[in-house]
Design a protein around this motif. Structure first.
Motif, mmCIF file in Angstrom:
data_model
loop_
_atom_site.group_PDB
_atom_site.id
_atom_site.type_symbol
_atom_site.label_atom_id
_atom_site.label_comp_id
_atom_site.label_asym_id
_atom_site.label_seq_id
_atom_site.Cartn_x
_atom_site.Cartn_y
_atom_site.Cartn_z
ATOM 1 N N ARG A 98 0.875 -1.177 0.000
ATOM 2 C CA ARG A 98 0.000 0.000 0.000
ATOM 3 C C ARG A 98 0.901 1.213 0.000
ATOM 4 O O ARG A 98 1.675 1.434 0.937
ATOM 5 N N ARG A 99 0.798 2.017 -1.036
ATOM 6 C CA ARG A 99 1.703 3.144 -1.214
ATOM 7 C C ARG A 99 1.300 4.326 -0.331
ATOM 8 O O ARG A 99 0.141 4.440 0.074
ATOM 9 N N THR A 100 2.232 5.217 -0.079
ATOM 10 C CA THR A 100 1.922 6.390 0.732
ATOM 11 C C THR A 100 0.903 7.283 0.024
ATOM 12 O O THR A 100 0.096 7.939 0.689
ATOM 13 N N ARG A 101 0.917 7.306 -1.295
ATOM 14 C CA ARG A 101 -0.049 8.146 -1.999
ATOM 15 C C ARG A 101 -1.454 7.547 -2.002
ATOM 16 O O ARG A 101 -2.420 8.246 -2.329
ATOM 17 N N ASP A 102 -1.571 6.270 -1.659
ATOM 18 C CA ASP A 102 -2.904 5.674 -1.565
ATOM 19 C C ASP A 102 -3.683 6.250 -0.385
ATOM 20 O O ASP A 102 -4.882 6.513 -0.494
ATOM 21 N N PRO A 104 -2.839 9.371 1.962
ATOM 22 C CA PRO A 104 -1.916 10.451 2.324
ATOM 23 C C PRO A 104 -1.803 10.612 3.839
ATOM 24 O O PRO A 104 -2.803 10.641 4.557
ATOM 25 N N ARG A 108 3.520 3.786 4.754
ATOM 26 C CA ARG A 108 3.478 2.797 3.677
ATOM 27 C C ARG A 108 3.496 1.389 4.268
ATOM 28 O O ARG A 108 4.158 1.137 5.270
ATOM 29 N N SER A 190 -2.671 12.984 8.188
ATOM 30 C CA SER A 190 -3.726 12.299 7.438
ATOM 31 C C SER A 190 -5.086 12.959 7.573
ATOM 32 O O SER A 190 -5.964 12.757 6.730
#
Length: 263
Positions: A98-102, A104, A108, A190
């Protein structure tokens, strides 16, 4: 969940190779079936978006024995013990990152290798199979995840097969905090309230599959799965703001059966 579906597609390459090596030492299987196609799965556990990943399967049998039933959402595995309907052995799965941009502001979650085992029982009097898996994440979420399911199986040997059954997915606190938690130090970044889930059942659902042999060599297999996130996972602000409690998956693959000779 996506972990089992993605893991089956990727991990099958590892265990299939080991299985093939072990089988060849004893006898040359007469039939080998390989299936390949696309599947649509959640991007990560709890996501509202989907990604396309490979849907792969590999089976080997001797003589006229029908290919064993395998549900699309189970992990890649090898039966070390198989007697009187009971089977036990190792299981392997992978979970994508799961990416950090998924999400914010949230940490990660890296790529995870899930290693564990399974136990299952196939009834002889009725077309029912029960299976339980438990896997430990290495890297990534670093948590413990498991699945329990029962399948009703209707089939005409290898000509066609239909299966359907309920699923329960459970995990420990470390797994749930990785995907559904909001650490206190991530609240400001977040915009989500702090949330620390504990372990337990986090999803319930149903899986259905259908396989049809089109000719002596060619066949087609499909599946559809629905999971509903519940308890802490369903109440997670991560899921409510950025994800979806309803997790849908499905795939279709074309299969080819190779015929060989027994020793």
């Amino acid at each position: 969940m996506a972990s089992s579906l993605f893991g089956r597609s990727a991990a099958f390459l590892v265990l299939a190779a080991a299985w093939a090596t072990g089988a060849t030492a004893q006898e040359q299987p007469r039939r080998t079936r390989v299936a390949l196609g696309p599947q649509l799965v959640p991007r990560y556990p709890g996501a509202d978006g989907h990604v396309v990943r490979p849907f792969l399967d590999f089976s080997r049998v001797s003589g006229d024995t029908p290919f064993p039933f395998e549900a699309a959402d189970e992990s890649s595995s090898i039966s070390i013990v198989n007697s009187n309907g009971f089977a036990f052995g190792p299981a392997l799965s992978f979970e994508g990152s799961r990416r950090t941009r998924d999400i914010p502001g949230l940490p990660r979650v890296g790529f995870t290798v899930e290693v564990g085992g399974f136990a299952q029982y196939t009834a002889s009097a009725v077309p029912i199979r029960g299976r339980v898996e438990l896997r430990q994440g290495i890297g990534g979420h670093k948590g413990l995840i498991g699945m329990a399911g029962v399948d009703y199986i209707a089939r005409e040997r290898d000509e066609w097969l239909f299966s359907i059954g309920p699923r329960v997915t459970f995990s420990n606190g470390k797994y749930q905090r990785a995907y559904f938690g909001v650490p206190l130090d991530a609240v400001a970044g977040s915009g989500l309230p702090g949330f620390r889930p504990s372990g337990g059942i986090h999803a319930v659902g149903v899986n259905a599959g259908f396989l049809k042999q089109l000719s002596r060599n060619w066949g087609i297999t499909t599946y559809a799965k629905y999971d509903r996130l519940i308890d802490d996972a369903g109440d997670s602000p991560v899921v409510r703001r950025f994800g979806d409690r309803n997790q849908l998956s499905g795939g279709v693959a074309l299969s080819y059966t190779f015929f060989g000779r027994a020793n």
